[in-house]
Design an enzyme around this catalytic site. Structure first.
Site, PDB file in Angstrom:
ATOM      1  N   SER A  51       0.667  -1.183   0.017  1.00  0.00           N
ATOM      2  CA  SER A  51       0.099  -0.009  -0.015  1.00  0.00           C
ATOM      3  C   SER A  51       1.087   1.252   0.135  1.00  0.00           C
ATOM      4  O   SER A  51       1.635   1.441  -1.045  1.00  0.00           O
ATOM      5  CB  SER A  51      -0.953   0.113   1.086  1.00  0.00           C
ATOM      6  OG  SER A  51      -1.745   0.920   0.963  1.00  0.00           O
ATOM      7  N   THR A  52       0.761   2.187   1.110  1.00  0.00           N
ATOM      8  CA  THR A  52       1.531   3.282   1.347  1.00  0.00           C
ATOM      9  C   THR A  52       3.154   3.333   0.910  1.00  0.00           C
ATOM     10  O   THR A  52       3.613   2.464   1.728  1.00  0.00           O
ATOM     11  CB  THR A  52       1.165   4.245   2.377  1.00  0.00           C
ATOM     12  OG1 THR A  52      -0.308   4.207   2.687  1.00  0.00           O
ATOM     13  CG2 THR A  52       1.778   5.607   2.309  1.00  0.00           C
TER      14      THR A  52
ATOM     15  N   HIS B 108      -2.793  -1.092  -3.338  1.00  0.00           N
ATOM     16  CA  HIS B 108      -3.838  -0.220  -3.285  1.00  0.00           C
ATOM     17  C   HIS B 108      -3.645   1.069  -4.009  1.00  0.00           C
ATOM     18  O   HIS B 108      -2.692   1.747  -3.856  1.00  0.00           O
ATOM     19  CB  HIS B 108      -3.948   0.423  -1.607  1.00  0.00           C
ATOM     20  CG  HIS B 108      -4.375  -0.798  -0.758  1.00  0.00           C
ATOM     21  ND1 HIS B 108      -4.172  -0.893   0.635  1.00  0.00           N
ATOM     22  CD2 HIS B 108      -4.790  -1.908  -0.989  1.00  0.00           C
ATOM     23  CE1 HIS B 108      -4.334  -1.928   1.280  1.00  0.00           C
ATOM     24  NE2 HIS B 108      -4.838  -2.824   0.043  1.00  0.00           N
TER      25      HIS B 108
ATOM     26  N   MET C 164      -0.138   1.295   5.321  1.00  0.00           N
ATOM     27  CA  MET C 164      -1.102   1.486   6.645  1.00  0.00           C
ATOM     28  C   MET C 164      -1.909   0.347   6.566  1.00  0.00           C
ATOM     29  O   MET C 164      -2.459  -0.002   5.886  1.00  0.00           O
ATOM     30  CB  MET C 164      -1.330   2.918   6.269  1.00  0.00           C
ATOM     31  CG  MET C 164      -2.197   3.435   7.436  1.00  0.00           C
ATOM     32  SD  MET C 164      -1.290   3.668   9.177  1.00  0.00           S
ATOM     33  CE  MET C 164      -0.288   4.922   8.385  1.00  0.00           C
TER      34      MET C 164
ATOM     35  N   ASP D 125      -4.123  -4.654   6.310  1.00  0.00           N
ATOM     36  CA  ASP D 125      -4.699  -5.619   4.943  1.00  0.00           C
ATOM     37  C   ASP D 125      -3.510  -6.593   4.638  1.00  0.00           C
ATOM     38  O   ASP D 125      -2.520  -6.297   4.554  1.00  0.00           O
ATOM     39  CB  ASP D 125      -5.218  -4.606   3.958  1.00  0.00           C
ATOM     40  CG  ASP D 125      -5.555  -5.405   2.477  1.00  0.00           C
ATOM     41  OD1 ASP D 125      -6.496  -6.315   2.959  1.00  0.00           O
ATOM     42  OD2 ASP D 125      -5.575  -5.257   1.341  1.00  0.00           O
TER      43      ASP D 125
END
Length: 383
Positions: free
Chosen positions: A202-203, A229, A322, A325
């Site tokens: 993600s991030t 993401h 973050m 998930d």
């Protein structure tokens, strides 16, 4: 403790004010300068020395893309977060900015009073803390590592940027992250040959994947499926940009795509991706089931299908991001006997998803980003 210093670059005075209120609504962030275009931003950087830049793309005099080109020429390493409405219709421009060194991107709310303004504020503060905090610490600033939890804003906190905006921005509460404790999972069976490799990220993911994919071995024969993401409309361009630097084929996943040897499929924004083993060929399916862990695509959804179809014959990898998930189902992958890797805390932009997985005992080995491709190559070619 020191503050994270922010430079906001946008030609709209309303948006500059709104973004200022978004980021300064949380302790530890200070807007030290604002600029109407890229040229003004370049002029203000030496005197204000920001830790992170929030950059619009469509501006007069010097656009955001032109600023990124000048930033690269000037060897400026301050992280840049793209915040722009042009991204809705200019995914290629956004990806070019990432290739030029932008850290991440975020879409502006559709209008100042839109319902999604709170979500944008949440994500923007997260990114400022992640990228700006990391850069500030490298400069010697004392910036704590924070855990994020969104809460409703209470009355009396910062108002919106204009008098007409009655929406309240969300507040983030912060708690210093405790020391991670891992309880190793005992697999129910021996690990078998690796038949598929799957990623959850993600991030910080766009640049991390660029670094990893550039160094993957062209001899890898396992199919690879990635959940990054990312908003709908961007993953096709993202896959194309990765395809330009990766020795393996990279494409955005489509319904019914065959899991080919040595091909990487990127989950489309807005769709979950799952795998299915068939007698003649394994394939991927896309669906728009409700978000899981707040995300669609979700790494947990992908990993769950891999547990069902591959059991002990997969390599699951969880990287910077973050939240949590992917953590629960990576644990199930490990329990089923599959091999698992997690990015280490020091090299993560956000040690959230890998940390959650590590604490569940799901991660067999924590690997720094600069060793991730090497580790994947070793396992993929050996097993």
């Amino acid at each position: 403790m020191d503050n994270i210093d922010v430079l906001i670059v946008d030609d709209s005075a309303l948006m500059r004010n709104l973004v200022s209120r978004m980021v300064e609504s949380v302790p530890g962030i200070t807007v030290v300068a604002k600029a109407m275009n890229g040229q003004m931003a370049l002029e203000k950087i030496p005197s204000h020395n920001p830790d992170v830049i929030i950059l619009d793309l469509e501006m007069p005099v010097m656009t955001g893309l032109e600023f990124m080109r000048e930033r690269k020429k000037a060897n400026i390493h301050i992280p840049v977060i793209i915040l722009s409405s042009i991204a809705h219709r200019g995914a290629a421009v956004t990806m070019e900015c990432l290739e030029l060194g932008a850290s991440d991107f975020l879409l502006k709310p559709s209008n100042v009073g839109s319902e999604d303004i709170g979500k944008v504020a949440d994500r923007l503060v997260e990114m400022v803390h992640s990228y700006g905090g990391s850069y500030a610490r490298k400069k010697g600033k004392k910036i704590p590592l924070f855990g994020f939890s969104a809460e409703k804003r209470t009355s009396g906190l910062a108002q919106a940027a204009s008098d007409s905006l009655e929406k309240k921005l969300p507040v983030l509460s912060f708690a210093k992250a405790p020391t991670a404790q891992a309880v190793p999972i005992e697999a129910v069976r021996e690990s078998g040959p690796i038949e598929i490799i799957v990623f959850g990220i993600s991030t910080g993911g766009p640049n991390a994947l660029r670094e990893v994919f550039a160094d993957l071995s062209p001899k890898i024969r396992q199919p690879i499926v990635v959940v990054q993401h990312m908003p709908a409309g961007f993953t096709a361009e993202f896959a194309a940009s990765l395809n330009n630097i990766c020795p393996l084929e990279v494409k955005e996943a489509a319904e019914g795509d065959v899991l080919k040897e040595g091909r990487i499929l990127i989950a489309p924004g807005g769709y979950h991706v799952v795998v299915e083993k068939r007698r003649l060929a394994s394939v991927v399916h896309l669906n728009q089931d409700p978000p899981r862990n707040g995300h669609r695509p979700s790494a947990d959804v992908l990993f769950q299908s891999v547990v069902k179809e591959y059991q002990a014959n997969a390599l699951g990898i969880i990287m910077t991001g973050m939240g949590k998930d992917g953590a629960a189902e990576l644990a199930e992958l490990r329990r089923a006997g599959s091999r698992t890797l997690g990015q280490d805390a020091e090299s993560c932009i956000v040690y959230g998803m890998p940390r959650a997985a590590f604490e569940l005992g799901a991660v067999q080995k924590q690997v720094p980003l600069n060793k991730m491709a090497e580790t994947i190559n070793e396992l993929a070619l050996k097993y």
